[in-house]
Design a protein around this motif. Sequence first.
Motif, mmCIF file in Angstrom:
data_model
loop_
_atom_site.group_PDB
_atom_site.id
_atom_site.type_symbol
_atom_site.label_atom_id
_atom_site.label_comp_id
_atom_site.label_asym_id
_atom_site.label_seq_id
_atom_site.Cartn_x
_atom_site.Cartn_y
_atom_site.Cartn_z
ATOM 1 N N LEU A 142 0.836 -1.194 0.000
ATOM 2 C CA LEU A 142 0.000 0.000 0.000
ATOM 3 C C LEU A 142 0.873 1.246 0.000
ATOM 4 O O LEU A 142 0.614 2.205 -0.722
ATOM 5 C CB LEU A 142 -0.902 -0.011 1.233
ATOM 6 N N TYR A 143 1.940 1.207 0.801
ATOM 7 C CA TYR A 143 2.791 2.389 0.893
ATOM 8 C C TYR A 143 3.466 2.677 -0.443
ATOM 9 O O TYR A 143 3.405 3.794 -0.954
ATOM 10 C CB TYR A 143 3.838 2.218 1.995
ATOM 11 N N GLU A 144 4.121 1.658 -0.995
ATOM 12 C CA GLU A 144 4.907 1.870 -2.217
ATOM 13 C C GLU A 144 4.035 2.384 -3.353
ATOM 14 O O GLU A 144 4.411 3.294 -4.070
ATOM 15 C CB GLU A 144 5.576 0.560 -2.651
ATOM 16 N N GLU A 145 2.872 1.778 -3.479
ATOM 17 C CA GLU A 145 2.074 2.088 -4.656
ATOM 18 C C GLU A 145 1.232 3.352 -4.486
ATOM 19 O O GLU A 145 1.153 4.176 -5.390
ATOM 20 C CB GLU A 145 1.156 0.902 -4.953
ATOM 21 N N ILE A 184 8.183 -0.747 -10.234
ATOM 22 C CA ILE A 184 7.158 -1.791 -10.352
ATOM 23 C C ILE A 184 5.797 -1.235 -9.950
ATOM 24 O O ILE A 184 4.795 -1.436 -10.643
ATOM 25 C CB ILE A 184 7.524 -3.017 -9.475
ATOM 26 N N ALA A 185 5.802 -0.503 -8.841
ATOM 27 C CA ALA A 185 4.544 0.078 -8.364
ATOM 28 C C ALA A 185 3.959 1.001 -9.421
ATOM 29 O O ALA A 185 2.758 0.971 -9.716
ATOM 30 C CB ALA A 185 4.783 0.834 -7.072
ATOM 31 N N GLU A 186 4.833 1.786 -10.008
ATOM 32 C CA GLU A 186 4.413 2.721 -11.055
ATOM 33 C C GLU A 186 3.780 1.969 -12.221
ATOM 34 O O GLU A 186 2.724 2.325 -12.736
ATOM 35 C CB GLU A 186 5.653 3.489 -11.524
ATOM 36 N N GLN A 187 4.464 0.891 -12.600
ATOM 37 C CA GLN A 187 3.996 0.104 -13.728
ATOM 38 C C GLN A 187 2.612 -0.504 -13.441
ATOM 39 O O GLN A 187 1.727 -0.468 -14.283
ATOM 40 C CB GLN A 187 4.986 -1.020 -13.986
ATOM 41 N N THR A 188 2.473 -1.046 -12.239
ATOM 42 C CA THR A 188 1.176 -1.643 -11.877
ATOM 43 C C THR A 188 0.083 -0.596 -11.968
ATOM 44 O O THR A 188 -1.010 -0.859 -12.459
ATOM 45 C CB THR A 188 1.216 -2.157 -10.415
ATOM 46 N N ARG A 189 0.426 0.590 -11.461
ATOM 47 C CA ARG A 189 -0.561 1.659 -11.476
ATOM 48 C C ARG A 189 -0.984 1.977 -12.913
ATOM 49 O O ARG A 189 -2.167 2.054 -13.233
ATOM 50 C CB ARG A 189 0.039 2.897 -10.828
ATOM 51 N N GLN A 201 20.440 -0.821 -1.420
ATOM 52 C CA GLN A 201 19.091 -0.556 -0.930
ATOM 53 C C GLN A 201 18.394 0.489 -1.799
ATOM 54 O O GLN A 201 17.217 0.387 -2.106
ATOM 55 C CB GLN A 201 19.191 -0.055 0.496
ATOM 56 N N LYS A 202 19.203 1.457 -2.181
ATOM 57 C CA LYS A 202 18.667 2.522 -3.014
ATOM 58 C C LYS A 202 18.143 1.940 -4.323
ATOM 59 O O LYS A 202 17.043 2.277 -4.774
ATOM 60 C CB LYS A 202 19.799 3.504 -3.301
ATOM 61 N N MET A 203 18.942 1.062 -4.896
ATOM 62 C CA MET A 203 18.545 0.433 -6.154
ATOM 63 C C MET A 203 17.242 -0.358 -5.969
ATOM 64 O O MET A 203 16.323 -0.269 -6.774
ATOM 65 C CB MET A 203 19.638 -0.533 -6.642
ATOM 66 N N LEU A 204 17.211 -1.096 -4.875
ATOM 67 C CA LEU A 204 16.052 -1.937 -4.585
ATOM 68 C C LEU A 204 14.788 -1.084 -4.488
ATOM 69 O O LEU A 204 13.747 -1.403 -5.060
ATOM 70 C CB LEU A 204 16.296 -2.663 -3.263
ATOM 71 N N GLU A 205 14.947 0.003 -3.779
ATOM 72 C CA GLU A 205 13.802 0.889 -3.618
ATOM 73 C C GLU A 205 13.335 1.451 -4.942
ATOM 74 O O GLU A 205 12.144 1.536 -5.215
ATOM 75 C CB GLU A 205 14.167 2.032 -2.679
ATOM 76 N N MET A 206 14.325 1.807 -5.772
ATOM 77 C CA MET A 206 13.970 2.374 -7.068
ATOM 78 C C MET A 206 13.226 1.348 -7.914
ATOM 79 O O MET A 206 12.246 1.668 -8.581
ATOM 80 C CB MET A 206 15.217 2.865 -7.787
#
Length: 731
Positions: A73-76, A495-500, A485-490
């Motif tokens: 929920l947070y990421e997306e 992915i979240a952006e894409q799903t949206r 970690q930075k890469m992972l977050e990006m």
Amino acid sequence: MSKNKSSESVKVVVRCRPLNHKEESSGPAGGIVQMDLRLGQVILRNPRAPVSEPQKTFTFDAVYDANSKQRDLYEESVRPLIDSVLAGFNGTIFAYGQTGTGKTYTMQGAWMDPEKRGVIPNAFDHIFTHISRSQSDKQYLVRASYLEIYREEIRDLLDPKHGNTRALELRESPESGVYVPDLTSCVCKSIKEIEEVMNIGNQARAVGATDMNEHSSRSHTLFLITVECSQPGPDGRKHIRVGRLNLVDLAGSERQAKTGVQGERLKEAAKINLSLSALGNVISALADGRSGHVPYRDSKLTRLLQDSLGGNAKTVMVATLGPASQHYDETLTTLRYANRAKNIQNQPRVNEDPKDALLREFQREIARLRAQLNHRKWRKQKKEQVEGESWDEDTEGEEEIVEKEAEDYVKLEEQRLEMEKEAIREDQFMLAEEKQRLLGEKERMMGDLRKEQEATEQLTAKYKAMESKLLVGGKNIMDHTNEQQKMLEMKRQEIAEQTRNEREIQQQMLMQDEETLELRETFTSLQQEVEAKTKKLKKLYAKLQCIKAEIQDVNDEHVRSRQELEQTQNELTRELKFKYLIIENFIPPEEKNKIMNRLTFDPEEDQWRFQPLVPAESKSLQMKKRPTSAVGYKRPISQYARVAMAMGPQSRYRAENIMFLELDMTPPTVISMDRSKEAEPNQTKSLDNSPTKDAGVRKSRSWSQNPKSITSSSSNVSLAACQTATPMAAQ
Ligand code: ADP
Ligand code: MG
């Protein structure tokens, strides 16, 4: 001031929590909520309706089912909003839904468990990680406040005297919208500090919960984070952007249809639900778009959320649902409100260089302190002219060097003065008097020196404290910020952006499908055309039935809520009539008029207030000072009364002790218990005839000799016990 003046709609996401144990065991198996995550749809089944009835479908920006993680929920849905806040927009996230559906879980969660951290703790991480990774020319100031609205009163959760202080007021300014002027705000320099602030507030809230039942589920809380960022613009000047983030955990919406609730309880319930229904009305009025008037002023909550709903803010609404069939009505109501809220249009803009930016004040203060420190250093340098060193003006950010140099200087000076004192003492040619004078002078100089050093130290400390409040980009305030970690977050973000995006496209396709279906259809034969049209007719008929059912539902709901309101109104009218009755019969009319004349209605606060007895400006002229009482007296006493008192206890002046009780200590008349049954009438007779000579205290005790109570055996025992006990007590 304004940038990016385009409007955007409120984002609405829906989250459904898993069935809990109680629901699993009591209700029928299975939930009534189905979710299509890909399409962002919620499908609601009516447990009471026949199977043939079509199910209700609602489409949202995103949906999260029982298996969803806090992180998803947070990421997306939340991350983009916090990014906007960091860029200087106002942002609001609020959780809305029936009690016990996971509003607090979504907003707060179990913040100690990384998997279960809710929106608020995740936002802390996000904000401070962003600051630590930003460029070093950026300066940040992060502040946090925490308030709750309980029974239509705003209370500061960070105030140590929480609950005992006056309720806070609301103000409105064109610059910063609606705000609470006297709210405590804490400057936070790290995640730990802001978590501390949250904990303090939560504890203040929890205390209320033990005092008052259901407090926590019945107060709305708002955690406010202000992020100010200063960055040099292309014009070379520093520009400040201010982003305000409101994190709102609403109290649970409950249906008021609990018959049997009366009097005070009903009034309380009416007030508690007032803000929620006001919120519903505001959402309806905004979504409708036709009615010009939006009733923001109906409650504190809607006023606080005024900017978030239809104003200068980006808003995400998280509607929470429970899957249990018992709560079908409430779930449907929540979905309807959520569906309506999608239509609200906001006008977010970047808050650039507002007048009330605290960061600017801080920067000015720091500059002033630095100038003072430099001035001190310069003065010393001037004194030390002997070396003839050239003064280097370029000392920005060298407060440590300044401090060190100051210390060295003081040490050297002290040594020099000590040596001089020693020399004076050893000088045998000097007169004793002269010696004393010179020594005194040196002492004084040393004192001055120390004072000066203390002042410098204080100034440096203040300067350091001020500067430490500002966070500078690029400095590593986080321990765990590594590249991986930075890469992972990006990647997660991508992915979240894409799903949206995917979901949006799917939803658009679905809509277009329906519209273009008939355009694409070409018929080869009449028969085919008839078939196709029949199919379409069936489809449309089903749709019509759906809409009819919807209309029926809405009507039913209106009738229900009207009945509730009528019931509340009846109760309140009854209460009012009762009050009127008391006023008419027990309060003298002139007193009533006095009170009525002093009352004025405060539209801002929506309540009646007493005007002061005397206008403020003429207070000193008209009001006589109250005489103070002499030591030892309870109240001011006249000379006459004092004299009279000194003269003796005349009954006329016995103001302090009107009741003059001289207790009669004779034992009460008691009856012998070991009498035979036949003797009883006699005994009773003697009791009735017993002479009551002294009318005062003893007469009032006659109830204990009620002849009827003597017959039972248990009272015999107790009276016998009394008989033995009383003479002793009387002695
Ligand atoms: P509300 O604030 O809406 O009244 P809570 O957040 O207090 O409700 O949630 C009620 C209970 O349901 C809590 O025990 C919480 O842990 C649990 N809960 C809520 N949502 C979820 C979820 N998505 N996953 C697991 N448990 C949940
Ligand atoms: Mg809650």
